[in-house]
Design a protein around this motif. Structure first.
Motif, PDB file in Angstrom:
ATOM      1  N   GLU A 119      35.567  49.318  41.061  1.00 35.15           N
ATOM      2  CA  GLU A 119      37.018  48.934  42.307  1.00 35.15           C
ATOM      3  C   GLU A 119      36.428  49.192  43.462  1.00 35.15           C
ATOM      4  N   SER A 179      36.560  40.341  37.258  1.00 40.75           N
ATOM      5  CA  SER A 179      36.760  41.583  37.032  1.00 40.75           C
ATOM      6  C   SER A 179      35.345  41.895  36.052  1.00 40.75           C
ATOM      7  N   PHE A 199      43.408  39.558  46.155  1.00 42.87           N
ATOM      8  CA  PHE A 199      42.196  40.422  45.928  1.00 42.87           C
ATOM      9  C   PHE A 199      41.478  40.462  47.007  1.00 42.87           C
ATOM     10  N   VAL A 250      49.365  38.290  39.501  1.00 37.53           N
ATOM     11  CA  VAL A 250      48.448  38.046  38.839  1.00 37.53           C
ATOM     12  C   VAL A 250      49.350  37.666  37.210  1.00 37.53           C
ATOM     13  N   ASP A 264      47.137  42.596  44.446  1.00 41.58           N
ATOM     14  CA  ASP A 264      48.558  42.593  43.839  1.00 41.58           C
ATOM     15  C   ASP A 264      48.991  42.464  42.240  1.00 41.58           C
ATOM     16  N   GLN A 265      48.941  43.113  41.555  1.00 41.42           N
ATOM     17  CA  GLN A 265      48.729  42.597  40.163  1.00 41.42           C
ATOM     18  C   GLN A 265      50.278  41.659  39.757  1.00 41.42           C
ATOM     19  N   VAL A 272      42.020  43.498  42.966  1.00 45.11           N
ATOM     20  CA  VAL A 272      43.441  43.143  42.675  1.00 45.11           C
ATOM     21  C   VAL A 272      44.545  43.692  43.679  1.00 45.11           C
TER      22      VAL A 272
END
Length: 296
Positions: free
Chosen positions: A28, A22, A60, A39, A35-36, A33
């Protein structure tokens, strides 16, 4: 045999690799990503002894524009998922592009997997995978490649002349005299490259092998807290005329590059900017040799 990693160590490596991605790809359209929650779960797991294993893998997308002349608009998207045991096991990556036929896509993905199996097991490898896609994906469009067609020839007949590129790492470079020496000596020895002062200090010089070695012997005699050659590239040139040497160069002159971290006065350099600079020059893989996964 490498020591077995614990699940928590694997989780921590995944988190630091995501942080690196990141910081290197803040937009973006390059890195997202999907599916936050996964994480957040992973971070919670890494930080809490009592936490249960996360319920879903981190997923991601990395988008890559390869470098080739006519179709600069082509984008390849890498859909990635990190199994819980990554990096002990390989990541799950699927590369797609609107310009790939089904069979080209299958071939590209199996070649990428083969590359990762041979080069990356046990190590964080998302940057290597991205670099491979950037360098190779375009070749799969409009071509029906067979795996065997990618041949490499290591035969070098005459050892006429060697072109060398040294990647030097220093704990820091602030001193004005040293910085002037680096630039003057490179000029005197017909070396190109760059010098990034600050902390850490990075110097790259390229040119004739004998000139690079002379440069290194002078630089290392100066007083340093810590200085070393982090990586060295040698290419044998047959005949080795001026043109062959120029063709090998990735940099035109030797210049000082300052990547200031948001006005932090010439002290800590912005490694994201350094990465993009190296990437433009086709040297992105060097970044990992310098900074490993965390990019410190």
């Amino acid at each position: 045999e490498a020591a077995k990693m614990t699940n928590r160590e694997e989780a921590e490596i995944q988190i630091s690799e995501l942080d690196l991605l990141s910081s290197m790809f803040p937009y973006e359209e390059e890195f997202i990503v999907t599916d936050q929650l996964a994480v957040a779960e992973l971070k919670h797991y890494a930080e809490n002894e009592s936490a249960e294993m996360p319920s879903s893998k981190v997923q991601f997308i990395l988008n890559v524009k390869p470098e080739f002349s006519n179709a600069s608009m082509v984008e390849f998207s890498m859909s990635c998922a990190l199994p819980f045991k990554y990096p002990t096991v390989l990541p799950e990556i699927t590369v797609r592009s609107s310009l790939l036929s089904r069979s080209q896509q299958i071939q590209l993905n199996s070649d990428l997997k083969m590359y990762l199996m041979q080069n990356c097991s046990g190590e964080p490898c998302m940057l290597s995978a991205r670099e491979w896609v950037k360098d190779h994906a375009a070749a799969y469009i409009d071509k029906e490649l067979s795996s065997s067609s990618v041949t490499t020839s290591n035969a070098v007949q005459s050892e006429d002349i060697t072109f060398t590129r040294l990647w030097i790492y220093s704990h820091h470079i602030y001193n004005k005299h040293k910085r002037k020496n680096i630039i003057d000596w490179a000029k005197e020895l017909s070396l190109s490259g760059f010098c990034m002062p600050g902390k850490p200090g990075v110097v790259c010089v390229e040119g004739l092998q004998s000139s690079c070695e002379e440069f290194w012997s002078r630089v290392r005699r100066l007083t340093w807290k810590r200085i070393l050659i982090r990586h060295r590239e040698d290419v044998s040139l047959e005949g080795g005329g001026h043109t062959e040497i120029q063709n090998q160069r990735k940099f035109s002159t030797l210049e000082e590059k300052c990547f200031d971290a948001h006005g932090a006065r010439g002290n800590h350099m912005d490694l994201g900017q350094l990465y993009h600079f190296l990437e433009e020059k086709g040297c992105a893989d060097i970044f990992q040799m310098y900074f490993g996964v965390e990019g410190h």
